[in-house]
Design a protein around this motif. Sequence first.
Motif, mmCIF file in Angstrom:
data_model
loop_
_atom_site.group_PDB
_atom_site.id
_atom_site.type_symbol
_atom_site.label_atom_id
_atom_site.label_comp_id
_atom_site.label_asym_id
_atom_site.label_seq_id
_atom_site.Cartn_x
_atom_site.Cartn_y
_atom_site.Cartn_z
ATOM 1 N N ALA A 1 -0.297 5.022 -6.242
ATOM 2 C CA ALA A 1 0.093 6.030 -5.258
ATOM 3 C C ALA A 1 1.445 6.617 -5.623
ATOM 4 C CB ALA A 1 0.154 5.421 -3.868
ATOM 5 N N ALA A 2 1.570 7.926 -5.452
ATOM 6 C CA ALA A 2 2.838 8.606 -5.733
ATOM 7 C C ALA A 2 3.948 8.070 -4.842
ATOM 8 C CB ALA A 2 2.672 10.115 -5.544
ATOM 9 N N SER A 3 3.594 7.627 -3.638
ATOM 10 C CA SER A 3 4.591 7.138 -2.677
ATOM 11 C C SER A 3 4.927 5.664 -2.892
ATOM 12 C CB SER A 3 4.050 7.310 -1.264
ATOM 13 O OG SER A 3 2.925 6.462 -1.092
ATOM 14 N N THR A 4 4.391 5.039 -3.886
ATOM 15 C CA THR A 4 4.505 3.600 -4.160
ATOM 16 C C THR A 4 3.886 2.740 -3.053
ATOM 17 O OG1 THR A 4 6.728 3.282 -3.227
ATOM 18 C CG2 THR A 4 6.606 3.929 -5.555
ATOM 19 N N ALA A 5 2.998 3.321 -2.241
ATOM 20 C CA ALA A 5 2.326 2.549 -1.195
ATOM 21 C C ALA A 5 1.408 1.492 -1.809
ATOM 22 C CB ALA A 5 1.527 3.466 -0.281
ATOM 23 N N PHE A 6 0.840 1.807 -2.966
ATOM 24 C CA PHE A 6 0.005 0.828 -3.670
ATOM 25 C C PHE A 6 0.043 1.116 -5.164
ATOM 26 C CE2 PHE A 6 -2.893 4.174 -2.184
ATOM 27 C CZ PHE A 6 -3.555 4.544 -3.341
ATOM 28 N N ASP A 7 -0.169 0.069 -5.938
ATOM 29 C CA ASP A 7 -0.229 0.181 -7.398
ATOM 30 C C ASP A 7 -1.115 -0.946 -7.915
ATOM 31 O OD1 ASP A 7 0.084 0.555 -10.104
ATOM 32 O OD2 ASP A 7 2.225 0.109 -10.129
ATOM 33 N N SER A 8 -2.221 -0.569 -8.494
ATOM 34 C CA SER A 8 -3.174 -1.565 -8.981
ATOM 35 C C SER A 8 -2.700 -2.254 -10.254
ATOM 36 C CB SER A 8 -4.505 -0.889 -9.267
ATOM 37 O OG SER A 8 -4.361 0.002 -10.367
ATOM 38 N N ARG A 9 -1.776 -1.639 -10.927
ATOM 39 C CA ARG A 9 -1.460 -2.025 -12.308
ATOM 40 C C ARG A 9 -2.720 -1.796 -13.134
ATOM 41 N NH1 ARG A 9 3.841 -3.362 -11.924
ATOM 42 N NH2 ARG A 9 4.385 -4.518 -10.069
ATOM 43 N N LYS B 1 -3.176 -0.261 5.227
ATOM 44 C CA LYS B 1 -2.409 -0.763 6.367
ATOM 45 C C LYS B 1 -1.729 0.321 7.177
ATOM 46 C CE LYS B 1 -1.651 -5.102 4.042
ATOM 47 N NZ LYS B 1 -0.761 -5.861 3.222
ATOM 48 N N ARG B 2 -1.197 1.332 6.508
ATOM 49 C CA ARG B 2 -0.419 2.346 7.221
ATOM 50 C C ARG B 2 -1.117 3.694 7.170
ATOM 51 N NH1 ARG B 2 5.656 2.584 6.009
ATOM 52 N NH2 ARG B 2 5.538 3.457 8.091
ATOM 53 N N PRO B 3 -1.263 4.336 8.338
ATOM 54 C CA PRO B 3 -1.879 5.667 8.350
ATOM 55 C C PRO B 3 -1.065 6.656 7.513
ATOM 56 C CG PRO B 3 -1.725 4.775 10.576
ATOM 57 C CD PRO B 3 -0.932 3.871 9.684
ATOM 58 N N GLY B 4 -1.767 7.558 6.878
ATOM 59 C CA GLY B 4 -1.104 8.575 6.067
ATOM 60 C C GLY B 4 -2.025 9.090 4.977
ATOM 61 N N ARG B 5 -1.489 10.024 4.232
ATOM 62 C CA ARG B 5 -2.223 10.614 3.106
ATOM 63 C C ARG B 5 -1.528 10.164 1.832
ATOM 64 N NH1 ARG B 5 -2.058 15.311 0.070
ATOM 65 N NH2 ARG B 5 -4.123 16.087 -0.537
ATOM 66 N N TYR B 6 -2.286 9.542 0.935
ATOM 67 C CA TYR B 6 -1.713 8.943 -0.266
ATOM 68 C C TYR B 6 -2.369 9.493 -1.528
ATOM 69 C CZ TYR B 6 -0.034 5.686 3.245
ATOM 70 O OH TYR B 6 0.561 5.141 4.358
ATOM 71 N N PRO B 7 -1.790 10.531 -2.123
ATOM 72 C CA PRO B 7 -2.277 10.966 -3.431
ATOM 73 C C PRO B 7 -1.993 9.861 -4.459
ATOM 74 C CG PRO B 7 -0.850 12.623 -2.437
ATOM 75 C CD PRO B 7 -0.714 11.377 -1.632
ATOM 76 N N TYR B 8 -2.918 9.664 -5.381
ATOM 77 C CA TYR B 8 -2.699 8.653 -6.417
ATOM 78 C C TYR B 8 -3.206 9.166 -7.757
ATOM 79 C CZ TYR B 8 -7.624 7.294 -5.695
ATOM 80 O OH TYR B 8 -8.994 7.286 -5.587
ATOM 81 N N HIS C 1 -3.627 7.781 -17.576
ATOM 82 C CA HIS C 1 -4.321 9.058 -17.785
ATOM 83 C C HIS C 1 -3.970 9.980 -16.610
ATOM 84 C CE1 HIS C 1 -6.786 5.730 -19.476
ATOM 85 N NE2 HIS C 1 -6.675 6.483 -20.564
ATOM 86 N N PRO C 2 -2.802 10.623 -16.628
ATOM 87 C CA PRO C 2 -2.292 11.359 -15.471
ATOM 88 C C PRO C 2 -3.151 12.528 -14.987
ATOM 89 C CG PRO C 2 -0.577 11.055 -17.130
ATOM 90 C CD PRO C 2 -1.856 10.587 -17.734
ATOM 91 N N THR C 3 -4.163 12.932 -15.764
ATOM 92 C CA THR C 3 -5.035 13.990 -15.269
ATOM 93 C C THR C 3 -6.049 13.443 -14.250
ATOM 94 O OG1 THR C 3 -6.563 13.674 -17.121
ATOM 95 C CG2 THR C 3 -4.833 15.354 -17.374
ATOM 96 N N MET C 4 -6.158 12.132 -14.182
ATOM 97 C CA MET C 4 -7.053 11.512 -13.205
ATOM 98 C C MET C 4 -6.310 11.393 -11.878
ATOM 99 S SD MET C 4 -8.689 8.413 -15.467
ATOM 100 C CE MET C 4 -9.501 7.690 -14.063
ATOM 101 N N ARG C 5 -6.845 12.054 -10.864
ATOM 102 C CA ARG C 5 -6.169 12.090 -9.570
ATOM 103 C C ARG C 5 -7.155 11.821 -8.440
ATOM 104 N NH1 ARG C 5 -1.203 14.371 -9.908
ATOM 105 N NH2 ARG C 5 -0.693 15.290 -11.926
ATOM 106 N N GLY C 6 -6.627 11.260 -7.359
ATOM 107 C CA GLY C 6 -7.421 11.027 -6.155
ATOM 108 C C GLY C 6 -6.510 11.031 -4.950
#
Length: 126
Positions: free
Chosen positions: A83-91, A104-111, A116-121
């Motif tokens: 996640a760009a916000s550091t809310a999660f990181d799978s490694r 856990k926390r409501p919000g919108r989390y682009p990741y 491979h930075p062209t892969m987005r969700g």
Amino acid sequence: MWQAALRARLAPARACAVFAAFACFTPASAAEGGKVDAALRASPQTHVVVIEQMRFNPPDLVVNRGDRVVWVNKDLFPHTATAASTAFDSRSIAPDGSWPYVAKRPGRYPYVCMLHPTMRGTLTVR
């Protein structure tokens, strides 16, 4: 004949039992029942994001707070879900590997996949 007489004798008792059941059912108990129903509907669910052909599928996912999201890597090389916000990181998620996350926390989390930075969700938590 005796069955009809017995039914006639029991009819007032049945009426009292039905009345007692309705008397116990108040708006407050209906509201509590609604809470129970809502709690059952809101029980955590598991959602799967498949990583395949250099894509997250689905690319946009909406979940409820408490739901579990599992990223499953079906590609031939490792990926991340970061996640760009550091809310999660799978490694690094190895090929044929997976990574679970509980929202856990409501919000919108682009990741993105950091490898491979062209892969987005986007993960949206309600």
